[in-house]
Design an enzyme around this catalytic site. Structure first.
Site, PDB file in Angstrom:
ATOM      1  N   LYS A 141      -6.487 -18.147 -19.068  1.00  0.00           N
ATOM      2  CA  LYS A 141      -7.474 -17.419 -19.869  1.00  0.00           C
ATOM      3  C   LYS A 141      -7.020 -17.256 -21.320  1.00  0.00           C
ATOM      4  O   LYS A 141      -5.906 -16.822 -21.583  1.00  0.00           O
ATOM      5  CB  LYS A 141      -7.706 -16.039 -19.250  1.00  0.00           C
ATOM      6  CG  LYS A 141      -8.601 -15.121 -20.072  1.00  0.00           C
ATOM      7  CD  LYS A 141      -8.586 -13.719 -19.513  1.00  0.00           C
ATOM      8  CE  LYS A 141      -9.272 -12.711 -20.412  1.00  0.00           C
ATOM      9  NZ  LYS A 141      -8.673 -12.567 -21.737  1.00  0.00           N
ATOM     10  N   LEU A 176      -7.838  -9.001 -16.364  1.00  0.00           N
ATOM     11  CA  LEU A 176      -7.029  -9.181 -17.563  1.00  0.00           C
ATOM     12  C   LEU A 176      -7.838  -8.625 -18.722  1.00  0.00           C
ATOM     13  O   LEU A 176      -9.033  -8.928 -18.853  1.00  0.00           O
ATOM     14  CB  LEU A 176      -6.703 -10.663 -17.818  1.00  0.00           C
ATOM     15  CG  LEU A 176      -5.607 -11.310 -16.964  1.00  0.00           C
ATOM     16  CD1 LEU A 176      -5.439 -12.773 -17.361  1.00  0.00           C
ATOM     17  CD2 LEU A 176      -4.287 -10.584 -17.086  1.00  0.00           C
ATOM     18  N   ASP A 177      -7.215  -7.817 -19.556  1.00  0.00           N
ATOM     19  CA  ASP A 177      -7.928  -7.266 -20.702  1.00  0.00           C
ATOM     20  C   ASP A 177      -8.502  -8.367 -21.579  1.00  0.00           C
ATOM     21  O   ASP A 177      -8.032  -9.508 -21.554  1.00  0.00           O
ATOM     22  CB  ASP A 177      -6.980  -6.410 -21.558  1.00  0.00           C
ATOM     23  CG  ASP A 177      -6.477  -5.190 -20.802  1.00  0.00           C
ATOM     24  OD1 ASP A 177      -7.144  -4.790 -19.838  1.00  0.00           O
ATOM     25  OD2 ASP A 177      -5.416  -4.667 -21.170  1.00  0.00           O
ATOM     26  N   ARG A 178      -9.467  -8.005 -22.376  1.00  0.00           N
ATOM     27  CA  ARG A 178     -10.085  -8.976 -23.274  1.00  0.00           C
ATOM     28  C   ARG A 178      -9.047  -9.630 -24.189  1.00  0.00           C
ATOM     29  O   ARG A 178      -9.114 -10.827 -24.464  1.00  0.00           O
ATOM     30  CB  ARG A 178     -11.160  -8.276 -24.113  1.00  0.00           C
ATOM     31  CG  ARG A 178     -11.899  -9.210 -25.058  1.00  0.00           C
ATOM     32  CD  ARG A 178     -12.969  -8.465 -25.825  1.00  0.00           C
ATOM     33  NE  ARG A 178     -13.682  -9.342 -26.732  1.00  0.00           N
ATOM     34  CZ  ARG A 178     -14.655  -8.948 -27.543  1.00  0.00           C
ATOM     35  NH1 ARG A 178     -15.032  -7.675 -27.542  1.00  0.00           N
ATOM     36  NH2 ARG A 178     -15.251  -9.807 -28.341  1.00  0.00           N
ATOM     37  N   THR A 180      -5.836  -9.935 -23.542  1.00  0.00           N
ATOM     38  CA  THR A 180      -4.699 -10.457 -22.771  1.00  0.00           C
ATOM     39  C   THR A 180      -5.024 -11.859 -22.295  1.00  0.00           C
ATOM     40  O   THR A 180      -6.112 -12.111 -21.780  1.00  0.00           O
ATOM     41  CB  THR A 180      -4.388  -9.553 -21.560  1.00  0.00           C
ATOM     42  OG1 THR A 180      -4.066  -8.244 -22.029  1.00  0.00           O
ATOM     43  CG2 THR A 180      -3.204 -10.102 -20.773  1.00  0.00           C
TER      44      THR A 180
END
Length: 312
Positions: A141, A176-178, A180
């Site tokens: 990602k 997963l954070d935006r 990260t």
């Protein structure tokens, strides 16, 4: 003793030493040429094979998907919904409790209610079916993508990156954070998603952290000892400098699934996290997966995930 001559000696032409050496050199050159041609042929075949493999990996239609026969056995309603690829089992249980699920036309609010593939199950008025093909996608990602299946604000989601991978409906395992980046698993296997998400299984994750300043020894030891955040104590399993010459680069191994836990640990000690990248998840790595790209898991990787031991 002198060699006895025969009546055929006059027909035999004796070779000089120079001729013998020249013949040997010619045979040697011929052998060398044949050897080079052989290895050139093998290299060409290997290049063709690598090219074919590369095309196959880039073409989702040629990727192996692990088939799973449609079940006719009774199973809990939330498990049925998870197998339909709607969400994980815990999320499915909440959907059932909220009164959003009907079985054979009747409202059911008990997640453990037993159903089979022959039953008609509707979620929010839409009929759902157990997935026949289980799909497992490993994504590297990038930043600025959110890990939700739908976003009212029309922001970019991780599903945008894998939309060509499969026709099956998949969803991310964990979050997963935006901001990260790194490894994220997407699947329609609700049972596996539940297993990998449940805190009791202590799934290991490894992050590469880039800080705004060097992590000093005092804070290094404090993180290993544990810090107390607003939602309770937090500790890491392993902490190390990723580059001994650059102490802003930190490696963190952790099994906690709490929200933004890595960022909050460093922020608690007055560090800003400039970059956060997940490099290992449940034994899977980013090897050969460029940022923003994905690949299917191999059958062996799926087996390993399904039979992992606690904390592996």
């Amino acid at each position: 003793m002198k060699k006895k001559s025969t009546q055929f000696d006059k027909f035999t032409k004796k070779k000089s030493n120079a001729a013998i050496k020249e013949q040997f050199r010619q045979e040697k050159r011929k052998f060398k040429k044949e050897r080079e041609e052989y290895f050139d042929k093998k290299k060409a075949e290997a290049r063709v094979q690598r090219s074919a493999t590369s095309r196959q990996q880039s073409d989702p239609a040629t990727q192996p998907q692990i088939a799973r026969p449609q079940t006719s056995d009774l199973m809990p309603l939330n498990k049925f919904i998870a197998h339909a690829g709607i969400c994980g089992r815990r999320e499915a249980a909440e959907i059932v409790k909220k009164g959003l699920v009907k079985v054979n036309g009747g409202l059911v609010t008990e997640p453990g209610h037993k159903v089979s593939a022959k039953d008609e199950v509707k979620v929010n008025g839409k009929k759902v079916f157990p997935a026949k093909n289980l799909v497992y996608i490993l994504l590297n990602k990038p930043k600025d993508y959110i890990t939700t299946t739908d976003d009212p604000q029309n922001r970019k989601t991780v599903l945008d990156l894998v939309q060509r991978a499969t026709k099956e409906r998949v969803y991310p395992v964990g979050r997963l954070d935006r901001n990260t980046s790194g490894l994220l698993l997407l699947t329609n296997d609700g049972e596996l998603a539940q297993k990998l998400s449940h805190p009791s299984n202590e799934i290991k994750k490894v992050y590469h952290v880039t800080l705004n300043k060097q992590l000093d020894r005092k804070d290094f030891d404090q993180i290993l000892k544990g810090v107390v955040l607003e939602d309770g104590p937090a500790s890491v399993d392993v902490l190390a400098y990723a580059d001994i010459k650059d102490k802003t680069q930190i490696g963190v191994e952790i099994h906690s699934g709490r929200n933004r836990i890595v960022r909050r640990i460093f922020e608690h000690l007055r560090y800003d996290v400039k970059n956060l990248d997940r490099v290992i998840f449940a034994g899977l790595t980013k090897k050969n997966i460029e940022r923003g790209k994905w690949r299917f898991l191999t059958e062996r990787e799926v087996r390993d995930l399904k039979h992992f031991s606690k904390g592996k």
